[in-house]
Design an enzyme around this catalytic site. Sequence first.
Site, PDB file in Angstrom:
ATOM      1  N   HIS A   1      -6.076   2.422   1.526  1.00 28.94           N
ATOM      2  CA  HIS A   1      -5.474   3.634   2.065  1.00 28.94           C
ATOM      3  C   HIS A   1      -6.205   4.142   3.313  1.00 28.94           C
ATOM      4  CE1 HIS A   1      -3.341   3.311  -1.577  1.00 28.94           C
ATOM      5  NE2 HIS A   1      -4.033   4.140  -2.318  1.00 28.94           N
TER       6      HIS A   1
ATOM      7  N   ASP B   1       0.881  -1.167   0.000  1.00 30.91           N
ATOM      8  CA  ASP B   1       0.000   0.000   0.000  1.00 30.91           C
ATOM      9  C   ASP B   1       0.918   1.216   0.000  1.00 30.91           C
ATOM     10  OD1 ASP B   1      -1.740   2.079   0.381  1.00 30.91           O
ATOM     11  OD2 ASP B   1      -2.922   1.095   1.934  1.00 30.91           O
ATOM     12  N   HIS B   2       1.148   1.793  -1.183  1.00 32.97           N
ATOM     13  CA  HIS B   2       2.122   2.882  -1.294  1.00 32.97           C
ATOM     14  C   HIS B   2       1.731   4.107  -0.486  1.00 32.97           C
ATOM     15  CE1 HIS B   2      -0.624   3.136  -4.863  1.00 32.97           C
ATOM     16  NE2 HIS B   2      -0.782   4.338  -4.371  1.00 32.97           N
TER      17      HIS B   2
END
Length: 342
Positions: A246, A183-184
């Site tokens: 996110h 999850d960047h």
Amino acid sequence: MTRAYPKSDPATVVIFGATGDLMRRKLLPALYRLMAQEAIHEHTRILGAARTTEMDDQGFRAWARQALAESSADERAAQWSDARLFYQSIGRGQPEDFQALAHRIEALEREGTLPGNRVFYLALPLEAVPGIVSGLGQAGLNRGPGWTRLVVEKPFGQDLASSQDLNRAVHRYFEESQVYRIDHYLGKETVQNLLVFRFSNPIFETLWNRDLVESVQITVAEEVGLGGRVAYYAQAGALRDMVQNHLTQLVTLIGMDVPGSFDADAIRNEKVKVLHSIAPLRTGDVVFGQYTRGKVDGHEVPGYLDESGIAPDSSTETFVALRLTLATWRWNGVPFYLRTGK
């Protein structure tokens, strides 16, 4: 201020979907910045892999130089691209294509005297992941002379059943310790600072509870439109694109209790406790919407249904608002409001 990172081991980083939007806008600039900050070992090589058969090393490097120029990289970007970037087509994804990929990886490791550490990053649509994982496993690329890592981009499945199927496909060839479901968003400094902000400042931690907090509101407002992500967004929508990963990560970072230590497993365990505590959603707890035609900074922008490639009757949401409640001693009775939209 330049951020200090520990330098990684030398490795071959193979990125599937290497000519896609995620690579151009996010991964390539990030890899270059890490190189500039000496966080990536100077011998590490980046091997782009995609179905495009018309591209070679030189073509990929030219493409990368243009992408880096768009991201405001400095004058060293061209030199780095020429020295560290390579390309290998996987054609139709047949067994022979993955065998050719394995031979190319081995050749790069011999040329660069690399120890055989490998990262396989799947910057791909969800439906392409099982085939790539199977191809890697059948070619013996799930094990190597050094360590091997598999990085899977979100969304990891479309629902519980499909995510479980995907897990089974991955675990057929890769052990759980090898798998990173990326999850960047967690790489953003503001997000990373949440743990430091909370647990390094006792004054905040003592205030972080239902007695003194009326509500928690998390809003991610995106100024960009669909860009080159029409095909992906049309089947994902805002809920899968933003909320299930996110925003949920932010909920866990804000809602978690103090971990016993700050190693990965301890933090994960506290975050999982938050997820288990979320009460079932009711119909009135969720609102969906779509953006329509309007003006942004004085410029006319199309509505979602006016975007090229979007079906005129599409019901895909571009806005989501949720109200969550956590059944914990810390947050009982405190609503968590999540909002995101383009």
